[in-house]
Design a protein around this motif. Structure first.
Motif, short mmCIF file in Angstrom:
data_model
loop_
_atom_site.label_atom_id
_atom_site.label_comp_id
_atom_site.label_asym_id
_atom_site.label_seq_id
_atom_site.Cartn_x
_atom_site.Cartn_y
_atom_site.Cartn_z
N UNK A 237 39.23 48.95 40.91
CA UNK A 237 40.07 48.01 41.65
C UNK A 237 39.85 48.18 43.15
N UNK A 292 46.71 46.03 40.07
CA UNK A 292 45.61 46.98 39.83
C UNK A 292 45.30 47.06 38.34
N UNK A 293 44.07 47.46 38.02
CA UNK A 293 43.58 47.30 36.65
C UNK A 293 43.69 48.56 35.79
N UNK A 294 43.97 49.71 36.36
CA UNK A 294 44.12 50.92 35.54
C UNK A 294 42.90 51.21 34.68
N UNK A 295 41.72 51.09 35.24
CA UNK A 295 40.50 51.29 34.45
C UNK A 295 40.30 52.77 34.14
N UNK A 296 39.32 53.06 33.29
CA UNK A 296 39.05 54.45 32.89
C UNK A 296 38.88 55.34 34.12
N UNK A 299 42.42 55.92 35.68
CA UNK A 299 43.54 56.36 34.86
C UNK A 299 43.24 57.64 34.09
N UNK B 46 44.17 44.64 31.15
CA UNK B 46 44.98 45.22 32.23
C UNK B 46 46.15 46.04 31.66
N UNK B 47 46.77 46.84 32.52
CA UNK B 47 47.92 47.63 32.05
C UNK B 47 49.04 46.77 31.45
N UNK B 119 47.73 57.31 31.29
CA UNK B 119 49.09 56.78 31.36
C UNK B 119 49.23 55.39 30.73
N UNK B 120 48.10 54.73 30.46
CA UNK B 120 48.14 53.33 30.03
C UNK B 120 47.26 53.14 28.81
N UNK B 123 43.94 51.19 29.02
CA UNK B 123 42.75 51.88 29.51
C UNK B 123 41.86 52.31 28.35
N UNK B 127 38.20 50.71 27.60
CA UNK B 127 37.02 51.55 27.78
C UNK B 127 36.21 51.68 26.48
N UNK B 183 51.85 59.61 36.57
CA UNK B 183 51.08 59.18 37.73
C UNK B 183 51.99 58.94 38.94
#
Lengths: 445, 355
Positions: A237, A292-296, A299, B46-47, B119-120, B123, B127, B183
């Motif tokens: 992000x 925000x996208x919280x990608x690998x 996160x 997305x989260x 946390x999400x 994710x 992935x 987080x």
């Protein structure tokens, strides 16, 4: 690497039989320190005859004309793409043994100990891949823009390279640079302590221009997702504020030629001041979004563990930092007397304002010369004249950026962030210089 | 129409159709994307679960898929440390209640597993779908991603063994993630707007600050850490990593090269080793040691007397196998060409030399 140089000094190629039988036995028993001591002693013994010979007749390197002066050299285009001298072959990207277990998700480090000025040669630019690298056919590469835009669009490389371009010099530093050293000294040389940084001239198109073309919704769309075309399709992000500043580039050029495949050929994002993971390589897609996208890599990795057990998320800025590259760990000074202390400084918040250098472990400091150019979010080279008296010393550098942020000590950094953060270690580096001339990596609070 | 009128109309239209005018400015550059194109590439989740595809998968199916696609790197229970940091472990039942992983607070657990950090739930789905399996990313169907994720959640004791994960119940799992409250964005390292202005963090104020002191800044210098000898020698010969001219030399470390030894040429063995490295074989097989799969020396020893060893092993490389060397199967290696597979097998059967 048995290269001989007819120059007197403390350090000379080891003469034959400089170890006695007892010494060899010690070495075989694993006493590494001993070989270094013996090496330096034997080398020092060589100085006298070399000087004596020079006084009596002259330097053989002058008196006996070398083959390059007495024979025909190579024709043009012997190497259509030029390569460094064979004598430079030790200065290459290297991995740190044991750091990772898979080459496709690993790091190779830039040999900072041998570089000059501020530009990193493209072939020595550090590598960090998440799922291996490819050499992508540029004719089949596409950039897609989608999300909160009026017109979702597709660009070929032809399209992007027709647009108005800019060229800018910026550093790129991995967020985990110096990450192995958070808790204690772990690696021997500046290549491994600080070698996940490079500085290049990048050429490309401001991302803002392309988002304008697509009619981005700048009111709602305050976050942008950047995505790569490799197997990992790595995502990060990016704040819209940085894109609106015009600093973020969709880049294809690096140091006057196209990007190298390991650095994202044919297209990568350039996000000045921000850690390398956000400079998405092999860029295939930009999505404009409202969160925000919280990608690998936002996160699970690239999160900074604090002493209270919370991880800091979306840490991106690379804060003010510097390191002395000569003299640095794993080196031996040729002799006492004059030395130029040289190093690099950088900040993700703007220009370097000043750098101070200490040779007594941080008790007293002297200002360094900043060499031009001093550019925003780029490496700045600094130098200090120094006469080494042959006594032990501890060398440090401390950078200050244009926002007034002063590079912290290990003590200051650990007091706030502990020792398990992995990312964003910008502490002052210490190099201990011993009487032997040998430099080693130490930490001072 | 006059030039003035054109400009006026242009300004009026720009307010409602910026995109059209922007494309006009850079005429014939770029084109609108088709819906199918956007669907093909827009795979992020997305989260808030926007982007999550419909589908479902259960723990049982996930276990089968795991053993085929995932266990070779991550271990049967996601616990393996051989190739990557473990995925599962280090979380406790209490963490599910608090949303904070206790082992991160006392920092006692030796490694931070994925389940300790993430946390999400978005994710994990995102992935696995975009990047897994390691050697053939994006080959899993959405239902397979759900099933694999269900199995992972079961390994982490977040769902029972008979659980089926779907787009309808995944939000409930979010409320059980052990580190969902672990987080913070309260820092100065987001280069955009502050949280108060709709962004993240404090707007860029550093948390650690030093002062510019020039003289007598402290009374003593304490060296708190120095490089252990083994670490110096672990990085090869530092003398060879420095220039041979200039103000310094590198310190000789590690095993020293023999006097007069010729530099090694790139041999055909080295070329095949490069293939083995490049295709990811070395992640699981050592030259002379077992990693996940057998070492090449073990393979040579086992098959050296078998007449059709070459054909047999090429088949194993291409199609995968299981049961011969243990419970962890070797996935099919479709990215290895026939020529490469043959070269690899011939190299293995001739001793898998590094040079």
């Amino acid at each position: 690497m048995a290269i001989e140089y007819a120059r007197p000094g403390r350090v000379r190629p080891a003469p034959e039989n400089f170890l006695s039988d007892t010494d060899i036995e010690s070495v075989q028993n694993g006493r590494r320190d001993f070989i270094r001591k013996a090496f330096v002693t034997a080398s020092a013994a060589m100085v006298v005859p070399a000087v004596a010979k020079a006084q009596s007749a002259g330097d053989p390197a002058i008196l006996n004309l070398p083959e390059w002066t007495t024979s025909l050299g190579m024709p043009v285009a012997t190497h259509p793409y030029g390569m460094p001298s064979q004598y430079e072959r030790g200065l290459v990207r290297r991995e740190s043994p044991g750091l990772t277990r898979v080459g496709g998700s690993s790091v190779s480090f830039t040999p900072l100990q041998g570089l000059f000025g501020i530009i990193t040669p493209s072939g020595l630019h550090f590598e960090r891949h998440h799922q291996g690298w490819h050499d992508i056919d540029p004719a089949r590469h596409r950039l897609m823009i989608n999300g909160l835009v009026k017109t979702e669009a597709v660009y070929t490389m032809d399209d992007i390279m027709r647009l108005p371009s800019v060229s800018r010099i910026h550093f790129i530093e991995c967020g985990a640079n110096t990450g192995m050293e958070w808790g204690n000294v772990a690696v021997p040389t500046v290549q491994y302590t600080h070698g996940m940084i490079a500085c290049s001239e990048f050429t490309g198109v401001p991302l803002k221009l392309i988002l304008d073309m697509c009619g981005a919704d700048y009111k709602k769309g305050r976050f942008v997702l950047a995505e790569g075309a490799d197997g990992s399709s790595m995502t990060r992000t990016i704040p819209m504020e940085l894109i609106e500043s015009g600093e973020v580039l969709v880049a294809y050029g690096q140091n006057g030629e196209m990007l190298r495949p390991e650095n994202g050929y044919p297209l990568r994002l350039v996000v000045p001041g921000v850690q390398g993971v956000s400079w998405v390589k092999w860029l295939r897609r930009i999505e404009v979004g409202d969160m925000p996208y919280g990608t690998k890599d936002e996160a699970i990795h690239y999160i900074d563990l604090m002493p209270d057990g919370l991880h800091r998320q979306y840490t991106s800025t690379q804060e003010v930092k510097s390191v002395i590259t000569t003299p640095s760990g794993g080196q031996i000074l040729l002799d006492k007397g004059f030395h130029n202390i040289s190093g690099i400084a950088w900040s993700g918040r703007g220009k370097i304002e000043r750098v101070d250098v200490s040779v007594d472990g941080g008790i007293n400091w002297m200002p360094a010369r900043l060499e031009t150019p001093v550019l925003s979010k780029a490496i700045t080279r600094f130098n200090v004249d120094w006469t080494w008296d042959g006594k032990p010393a501890i060398l440090q550098s401390r950078a200050v950026d244009e926002t007034g942020h002063v590079q912290p000590s290990y003590g200051q950094l650990r007091a706030v962030r502990g020792t398990s953060s992995i990312y964003h270690n910008n502490a002052i580096q210490s190099w201990r210089l011993a009487e032997s001339g040998e430099v080693s990596n130490v930490q001072v609070l | 129409m006059s030039r003035f009128s054109k400009t006026l109309i242009g300004l009026m239209v720009a307010g409602t159709a910026t995109a059209v005018f922007a494309f006009d400015r850079y005429e014939n550059i770029g084109r609108p994307a088709t819906p199918a194109e956007v669907a093909a590439w827009d795979i992020d989740v997305r989260p808030d679960l926007v982007g999550l595809p419909e589908g479902s998968g259960n723990v049982d199916d996930g276990m089968d898929l795991w053993e085929t696609h995932c266990a070779s790197c991550h271990g049967v229970f996601g616990e393996s440390n051989e190739v990557f940091t473990p995925l599962v472990g280090g979380t406790r039942a209490d963490d599910i209640e608090t949303g904070r992983v206790a082992a991160l607070i006392d920092q006692s657990f030796p490694q931070r597993t994925t389940m300790m950090k993430v946390p999400t739930i978005s994710t994990l789905f995102d992935y696995i779908r975009r990047a897994m399996p390691w050697t053939s990313p994006k080959s899993l169907s959405d239902d397979e991603v759900y099933a694999i994720l269900a199995y992972m959640l079961n390994l982490a004791d977040l769902v029972p063994a008979d659980f089926e994960l779907s787009h309808e119940n995944i939000a409930e799992i979010q409320e059980r993630l052990p580190n969902r409250n672990g987080m913070t964005t309260d820092h100065g390292m987001w280069p955009g707007a502050s949280a108060a202005e709709g962004g993240i963090g404090n707007g860029g104020t550093p948390d650690v600050q030093n002062v510019i002191c020039m003289e007598n800044c402290k009374t003593t210098v304490e060296i708190v850490s120095a490089l252990p000898d083994y670490a110096q020698d672990a990085h090869g010969n530092l003398a060879e990593q420095h220039r041979g001219v200039g103000p310094v030399r590198g310190v000789p470390t590690g095993p020293q090269p023999e006097e007069g030894a010729a530099p090694a040429e790139q041999s055909s063995a080295a070329a095949v080793l490069a293939i083995a490295n490049g295709k990811g074989c070395m992640a699981c097989h050592g030259l002379a040691n077992k990693i996940v799969g057998p070492g090449y020396n073990e393979i040579e020893a086992k098959y050296k007397d078998r007449p059709d060893a070459e054909t047999y092993l090429i088949g194993k490389v291409k199609s995968g196998g299981s049961g011969v060397w243990g419970s962890i199967p070797m996935p099919p290696q479709g990215h290895v060409t026939d020529e490469e597979a043959q070269a690899l097998v011939q190299w293995i059967m001739s001793g898998a030399k590094a040079q």
